[in-house]
Design an enzyme around this catalytic site. Structure first.
Site, PDB file in Angstrom:
ATOM      1  N   HIS A 198       6.895   1.439 -10.104  1.00 61.43           N
ATOM      2  CA  HIS A 198       6.410   0.096  -9.784  1.00 61.43           C
ATOM      3  C   HIS A 198       4.963  -0.013 -10.266  1.00 61.43           C
ATOM      4  O   HIS A 198       4.169   0.910 -10.097  1.00 61.43           O
ATOM      5  CB  HIS A 198       6.490  -0.136  -8.273  1.00 61.43           C
ATOM      6  CG  HIS A 198       5.867  -1.417  -7.831  1.00 61.43           C
ATOM      7  ND1 HIS A 198       6.120  -2.608  -8.464  1.00 61.43           N
ATOM      8  CD2 HIS A 198       4.992  -1.690  -6.824  1.00 61.43           C
ATOM      9  CE1 HIS A 198       5.430  -3.572  -7.867  1.00 61.43           C
ATOM     10  NE2 HIS A 198       4.735  -3.039  -6.873  1.00 61.43           N
ATOM     11  N   CYS A 256       8.408  -5.613  -3.435  1.00 61.97           N
ATOM     12  CA  CYS A 256       8.223  -4.887  -4.703  1.00 61.97           C
ATOM     13  C   CYS A 256       9.329  -3.863  -4.962  1.00 61.97           C
ATOM     14  O   CYS A 256       9.541  -3.455  -6.100  1.00 61.97           O
ATOM     15  CB  CYS A 256       6.865  -4.192  -4.720  1.00 61.97           C
ATOM     16  SG  CYS A 256       5.515  -5.374  -4.672  1.00 61.97           S
ATOM     17  N   ASN A 288       0.703  -6.818 -10.972  1.00 59.97           N
ATOM     18  CA  ASN A 288       1.817  -6.484 -10.071  1.00 59.97           C
ATOM     19  C   ASN A 288       2.755  -7.687 -10.014  1.00 59.97           C
ATOM     20  O   ASN A 288       2.402  -8.715  -9.445  1.00 59.97           O
ATOM     21  CB  ASN A 288       1.258  -6.141  -8.688  1.00 59.97           C
ATOM     22  CG  ASN A 288       2.346  -5.764  -7.689  1.00 59.97           C
ATOM     23  OD1 ASN A 288       3.532  -5.948  -7.948  1.00 59.97           O
ATOM     24  ND2 ASN A 288       1.923  -5.253  -6.544  1.00 59.97           N
TER      25      ASN A 288
HETATM   26  N1  ACO Z   1     -13.622  -7.874  -7.023  1.00 58.84           N
HETATM   27  C1  ACO Z   1     -14.729  -7.258  -6.566  1.00 58.84           C
HETATM   28  N2  ACO Z   1     -14.790  -6.650  -5.375  1.00 58.84           N
HETATM   29  C2  ACO Z   1     -13.677  -6.660  -4.599  1.00 58.84           C
HETATM   30  C3  ACO Z   1     -12.482  -7.287  -5.015  1.00 58.84           C
HETATM   31  C4  ACO Z   1     -12.490  -7.924  -6.272  1.00 58.84           C
HETATM   32  N3  ACO Z   1     -11.400  -8.533  -6.769  1.00 58.84           N
HETATM   33  N4  ACO Z   1     -11.561  -7.134  -4.053  1.00 58.84           N
HETATM   34  C5  ACO Z   1     -12.134  -6.426  -3.066  1.00 58.84           C
HETATM   35  N5  ACO Z   1     -13.408  -6.133  -3.391  1.00 58.84           N
HETATM   36  C6  ACO Z   1     -14.405  -5.414  -2.614  1.00 58.84           C
HETATM   37  C7  ACO Z   1     -14.076  -5.331  -1.153  1.00 58.84           C
HETATM   38  O1  ACO Z   1     -14.475  -6.512  -0.474  1.00 58.84           O
HETATM   39  C8  ACO Z   1     -14.832  -4.105  -0.730  1.00 58.84           C
HETATM   40  O2  ACO Z   1     -16.170  -4.468  -0.515  1.00 58.84           O
HETATM   41  P1  ACO Z   1     -16.998  -3.872   0.744  1.00 58.84           P
HETATM   42  O3  ACO Z   1     -16.991  -2.383   0.493  1.00 58.84           O
HETATM   43  O4  ACO Z   1     -18.300  -4.534   0.628  1.00 58.84           O
HETATM   44  O5  ACO Z   1     -16.180  -4.261   1.944  1.00 58.84           O
HETATM   45  C9  ACO Z   1     -14.802  -3.193  -1.945  1.00 58.84           C
HETATM   46  O6  ACO Z   1     -14.437  -4.053  -3.046  1.00 58.84           O
HETATM   47  C10 ACO Z   1     -13.812  -2.073  -1.843  1.00 58.84           C
HETATM   48  O7  ACO Z   1     -12.584  -2.578  -1.347  1.00 58.84           O
HETATM   49  P2  ACO Z   1     -11.351  -1.663  -1.088  1.00 58.84           P
HETATM   50  O8  ACO Z   1     -10.229  -2.503  -0.544  1.00 58.84           O
HETATM   51  O9  ACO Z   1     -11.731  -0.444  -0.339  1.00 58.84           O
HETATM   52  O10 ACO Z   1     -11.024  -1.226  -2.596  1.00 58.84           O
HETATM   53  P3  ACO Z   1      -9.928  -0.221  -3.086  1.00 58.84           P
HETATM   54  O11 ACO Z   1     -10.573   0.789  -3.931  1.00 58.84           O
HETATM   55  O12 ACO Z   1      -9.023   0.236  -1.988  1.00 58.84           O
HETATM   56  O13 ACO Z   1      -9.062  -1.140  -4.067  1.00 58.84           O
HETATM   57  C11 ACO Z   1      -6.960  -2.339  -4.041  1.00 58.84           C
HETATM   58  C12 ACO Z   1      -8.409  -2.292  -3.551  1.00 58.84           C
HETATM   59  C13 ACO Z   1      -6.986  -2.448  -5.533  1.00 58.84           C
HETATM   60  C14 ACO Z   1      -6.268  -3.537  -3.434  1.00 58.84           C
HETATM   61  C15 ACO Z   1      -6.251  -1.039  -3.630  1.00 58.84           C
HETATM   62  O14 ACO Z   1      -6.472  -0.783  -2.301  1.00 58.84           O
HETATM   63  C16 ACO Z   1      -4.764  -1.086  -3.866  1.00 58.84           C
HETATM   64  O15 ACO Z   1      -4.299  -1.123  -4.996  1.00 58.84           O
HETATM   65  N6  ACO Z   1      -3.942  -1.033  -2.805  1.00 58.84           N
HETATM   66  C17 ACO Z   1      -2.508  -0.952  -2.929  1.00 58.84           C
HETATM   67  C18 ACO Z   1      -1.886  -2.229  -3.293  1.00 58.84           C
HETATM   68  C19 ACO Z   1      -0.431  -1.961  -3.596  1.00 58.84           C
HETATM   69  O16 ACO Z   1      -0.056  -0.949  -4.125  1.00 58.84           O
HETATM   70  N7  ACO Z   1       0.457  -2.816  -3.274  1.00 58.84           N
HETATM   71  C20 ACO Z   1       1.831  -2.436  -3.583  1.00 58.84           C
HETATM   72  C21 ACO Z   1       2.732  -3.179  -2.955  1.00 58.84           C
HETATM   73  S1  ACO Z   1       2.571  -4.858  -3.364  1.00 58.84           S
HETATM   74  C22 ACO Z   1       3.935  -5.679  -2.700  1.00 58.84           C
HETATM   75  O17 ACO Z   1       4.836  -5.144  -2.153  1.00 58.84           O
HETATM   76  C23 ACO Z   1       3.923  -7.194  -2.767  1.00 58.84           C
END
Ligand code: ACO
EC number: 2.3.1.180
Length: 323
Positions: A250, A113, A280
């Site tokens: 980003h 990214c 993304n």
């Molecule tokens: N729909 C519904 N529920 C979901 C989904 C979905 N699509 N995906 C995950 N969940 C669930 C999980 O299973 C979890 O359930 P549980 O509590 O029963 O285990 C719950 O939602 C919470 O999951 P978290 O991972 O804690 O959710 P979070 O609030 O952290 O959001 C996310 C997840 C959006 C991925 C976030 O962590 C994020 O944006 N992380 C950073 C990603 C990023 O910035 N990447 C940048 C670089 S990308 C690159 O370089 C290619």
């Protein structure tokens, strides 16, 4: 001194738009969850005939048009991508050929990214070092090809697309009033590999593999890394957040963008957000956001613009430029 000035920019998106609701029935998710956690409402997904090379070519042609230039005027293409058409040759060389360009040179840059930010900083050094006068810097990705479409924690987050800028050598006074790239700061640390990677490759599995991400872990590190590298860039340029006209981060997650801007003291109205439209798109996300903010008249000639990205590796970086 020589500066690398943005002479034009462009973008290209696949024809097909996939809305959040289109995932309902494919995986257990909802529009509400995706919007609340990420800010994403839709993303573009490439058809079989749309590739990293074809999208990159279209973005490059749009950037050349906006610059009033042709491929004959370019002497280097740097393509930021993690989803090349082939393991080799570099997709940048394929784009060079598609543009009918048989002079100069082209290569790919792999920083996930952060790829576009790395590529702008690299192109700037080629220009200032005298190896190139006009550089096409492209970010093009087809992440849809490396997603596990049964994994709800990753498949809803990414999209396909491409963006490009033309950088051109120009004389500057050597101060912050110059147009062009003014400061850059790049970082990486491989200790974080397992938090965000693709589980395949030519030298290990012999397969392309699928994207794996510990989203919560990435989130935890993102804001601190982003703000560190931006503060280093501010220090190098001798400016503060108040001097900025636009912050083009980003586009991975609206919550990360908001938290970073808040920590840095960047006013909300100066932040360009397109994650809702594109998801993304990895190395394409910053030039796609630039294309939206230039097209709608927000970013204008002479504006002070801060680019930032963070991604797999981890890699992270920032570039300050005057448009
Ligand atoms: N729909 C519904 N529920 C979901 C989904 C979905 N699509 N995906 C995950 N969940 C669930 C999980 O299973 C979890 O359930 P549980 O509590 O029963 O285990 C719950 O939602 C919470 O999951 P978290 O991972 O804690 O959710 P979070 O609030 O952290 O959001 C996310 C997840 C959006 C991925 C976030 O962590 C994020 O944006 N992380 C950073 C990603 C990023 O910035 N990447 C940048 C670089 S990308 C690159 O370089 C290619």
């Amino acid at each position: 001194m020589i500066r690398s000035v943005v002479r034009g920019n462009g973008a290209a998106l696949p024809r097909r738009i996939m809305k959040n609701a289109d995932f309902e029935g494919m995986v257990e998710t909802s529009d509400e969850w995706i919007v609340q956690r990420t800010g994403i409402r839709q993303r573009h997904v490439a058809a079989d005939d749309e590739t990293t090379a074809s999208l990159g070519e279209a973005a490059a042609r749009a950037a050349l048009d906006s610059a009033g230039l042709t491929p004959a005027d370019i002497d280097l293409i740097v393509l930021a991508t993690s989803t090349p058409n082939n393991t080799f040759p570099a997709t940048a060389v394929e784009i060079q050929n598609r543009l009918g360009m048989h002079h100069g040179f082209a290569f790919d840059m792999q920083a996930v990214c952060s790829g576009f930010v790395y590529a702008v900083a690299t192109a700037d050094l080629y220009i200032r070092g005298g190896l190139a006068k006009r550089v096409l810097v492209i970010g093009s990705e087809t992440f849809s090809r490396i997603l596990d479409w049964s994994d709800r924690s990753t498949c809803v987050l990414f999209g396909d697309g491409a963006g490009a800028v033309v950088l051109e050598a120009a004389k500057g006074a050597g101060n912050i009033a110059d147009r062009g790239v003014l400061a850059a700061s790049l970082r990486s640390d491989g200790v974080h590999k397992e938090k965000l990677f693709v589980d395949g490759g030519p030298s290990t599995t012999g397969t392309v593999g699928h994207l794996k991400m510990e989203g919560r872990e990435v989130f935890k590190h993102a804001v601190g890394m982003i703000t560190d590298v931006i503060e280093a860039t501010f220090a190098e340029a001798g400016i503060t957040a108040e001097d900025l006209d636009w912050f083009v981060p980003h586009q991975a997650n609206k919550r990360i963008i908001d938290a970073s801007a808040k920590k840095l003291g960047i006013a909300e109205e100066k932040v360009v957000v397109t994650v809702d439209l594109h998801g993304n798109t990895s190395a394409a996300s910053v030039p796609l956001a630039l294309s939206v903010a230039v097209a709608d008249g927000r970013i204008k000639k002479g504006d002070l613009v801060l680019l930032e990205a963070m991604g797999g590796g981890f890699t992270w970086g920032a570039v300050l430029l005057r448009w």
